[in-house]
Design a protein around this motif. Structure first.
Motif, short mmCIF file in Angstrom:
data_model
loop_
_atom_site.label_atom_id
_atom_site.label_comp_id
_atom_site.label_asym_id
_atom_site.label_seq_id
_atom_site.Cartn_x
_atom_site.Cartn_y
_atom_site.Cartn_z
N ALA A 91 -17.18 36.68 8.98
CA ALA A 91 -16.99 35.18 8.86
C ALA A 91 -17.79 34.58 7.64
O ALA A 91 -17.54 33.65 7.05
N ARG A 92 -18.98 35.23 7.45
CA ARG A 92 -19.75 34.73 6.41
C ARG A 92 -19.09 35.05 5.04
O ARG A 92 -18.84 34.25 4.21
N VAL A 93 -18.68 36.27 5.01
CA VAL A 93 -17.80 36.65 3.68
C VAL A 93 -16.85 35.96 3.36
O VAL A 93 -16.50 35.34 2.37
N HIS A 94 -16.11 35.37 4.46
CA HIS A 94 -15.02 34.45 4.29
C HIS A 94 -15.35 33.14 3.84
O HIS A 94 -14.82 32.81 2.71
N LEU A 95 -16.38 32.65 4.30
CA LEU A 95 -17.16 31.39 3.77
C LEU A 95 -17.66 31.47 2.43
O LEU A 95 -17.31 30.70 1.55
N LEU A 96 -18.15 32.65 1.97
CA LEU A 96 -18.72 32.81 0.68
C LEU A 96 -17.51 33.18 -0.40
O LEU A 96 -17.41 32.26 -1.42
N TRP A 97 -15.98 33.73 0.12
CA TRP A 97 -15.19 33.73 -0.65
C TRP A 97 -14.59 32.22 -0.85
O TRP A 97 -14.12 32.04 -1.96
N VAL A 98 -14.54 31.35 0.06
CA VAL A 98 -14.11 30.19 -0.08
C VAL A 98 -14.64 29.41 -0.95
O VAL A 98 -14.21 28.61 -2.01
N LEU A 99 -16.08 29.40 -1.17
CA LEU A 99 -17.22 28.86 -1.73
C LEU A 99 -16.67 29.19 -3.27
O LEU A 99 -17.01 28.55 -4.27
N GLN A 100 -16.67 30.38 -3.25
CA GLN A 100 -16.40 30.96 -4.79
C GLN A 100 -15.13 30.33 -5.61
O GLN A 100 -14.84 30.13 -6.64
N HIS A 101 -14.00 30.17 -4.44
CA HIS A 101 -12.87 29.64 -5.31
C HIS A 101 -12.95 28.09 -5.28
O HIS A 101 -12.33 27.47 -6.05
N ALA A 102 -13.48 27.40 -4.33
CA ALA A 102 -13.60 25.86 -4.33
C ALA A 102 -14.77 25.25 -4.93
O ALA A 102 -14.72 24.05 -5.34
N GLY A 103 -15.74 26.26 -5.46
CA GLY A 103 -16.95 25.68 -5.79
C GLY A 103 -17.86 24.81 -4.82
O GLY A 103 -17.28 24.90 -3.50
N PRO A 104 -18.98 24.10 -5.34
CA PRO A 104 -19.85 23.35 -4.41
C PRO A 104 -18.99 22.46 -3.51
O PRO A 104 -18.22 21.75 -3.81
#
Lengths: 152, 152
Positions: B32-45
């Motif tokens: 779940a945490r990696v997924h959130l990091l992945w989303v953040l990397q693509h979406a930015g802040p």
DNA sequence: TATTGTTATACTCTATAACTATA
DNA sequence: TATAGTTATAGAGTATAACAATA
């Protein structure tokens, strides 16, 4: 930018899982419990130890899942005929009916999805997915071995 | 008996997920945490509200995931420049590096798996999977609509 | 009045470790 | 001595509901 093939494969797994979770919403069944029922349907009455191996979770976890499924009337614990330490877990008749129906729907979904693929692409698709699944299985098994060797 | 195409697709998703969980074992990172990091990397802040939508979980859940990732030094909460209710969540520099590496490995795995497929089958495989992913997305969206209509 | 995020609470899945009953 | 299952304990992920601060 086109998504990678791998991303599409992961999307498919994700969509399927979400859809299944939603289908069972309100029935008390969850992904983990349905998985256990699925295993039981294919393996027949099994000890909890065997279920733990088949589901790749700890025996303690199986205790909890079986507790829940017993309470909801999906499975029964019966004494093992020869080993008094063990119990056999089996589907109740109504759960067996439910699972047969689920298997039918599963095959139907498989056919529906295959029908969305151009006929001329189907054979190559089947071959390609079989190759990828097989290769990935090998990669994961090797990674697990590496990890075990490092751990020891 | 040959497994259904659908079963192989689900197996691929399962293997990938297990392998990823094992790869991050001991680092404190979870699926779940990696997924959130992945989303953040693509979406930015992003605000937590946006992350909740992108991850398809509740805002409360994002609070917990961001708490954990903040503690492990993967993300930072910064004040939103114009909305004092909101916070912006962003990757720390070291996590950004980690995620870039992960994306590289992801692309590499994609290439490895594709290399396991016979060259003459690759184009049909890509087309077939795209068709199946698209069709399944439609089916799931329709099922969600049905459910919402029934609920109201 | 609506929205953003958090506190409070609860349930499921999961794991490890210690223990009981049996083999 | 080893195995099958359970109790005890703990942590992560998830959800709903009530609430505070801000828009």
């Amino acid at each position: 930018m086109e998504p990678l093939l791998l991303d599409r494969l992961l999307l498919i797994g994700d969509l399927f899982q979400r859809d299944m979770a939603r289908a069972f919403d309100g029935t008390g069944l969850t992904t983990a419990r349905v998985h256990l029922l699925w295993v039981l349907q294919h393996a027949g009455p099994s000890t909890q130890r065997d279920l733990a191996r088949l589901c790749d979770v700890t025996p303690r976890n199986i205790t909890g899942l079986v507790d829940g499924l017993e309470e909801s009337g999906h499975v029964r614990r019966t004494p093992h005929p020869t080993d008094r330490r063990a119990v056999l877990v089996e589907l109740t008749p109504s759960a067996a009916t439910t699972m047969a129906e689920m298997q039918r729907e599963h095959a139907e979904l498989n056919a529906t999805l295959l029908a969305a693929v151009a006929p001329k692409d189907r054979a190559a698709l089947e071959r390609g997915i079989a190759a990828i699944a097989s290769h990935l299985e090998t990669l994961v098994a090797e990674a697990a071995e590496d990890r075990d060797r490092t751990a020891s």
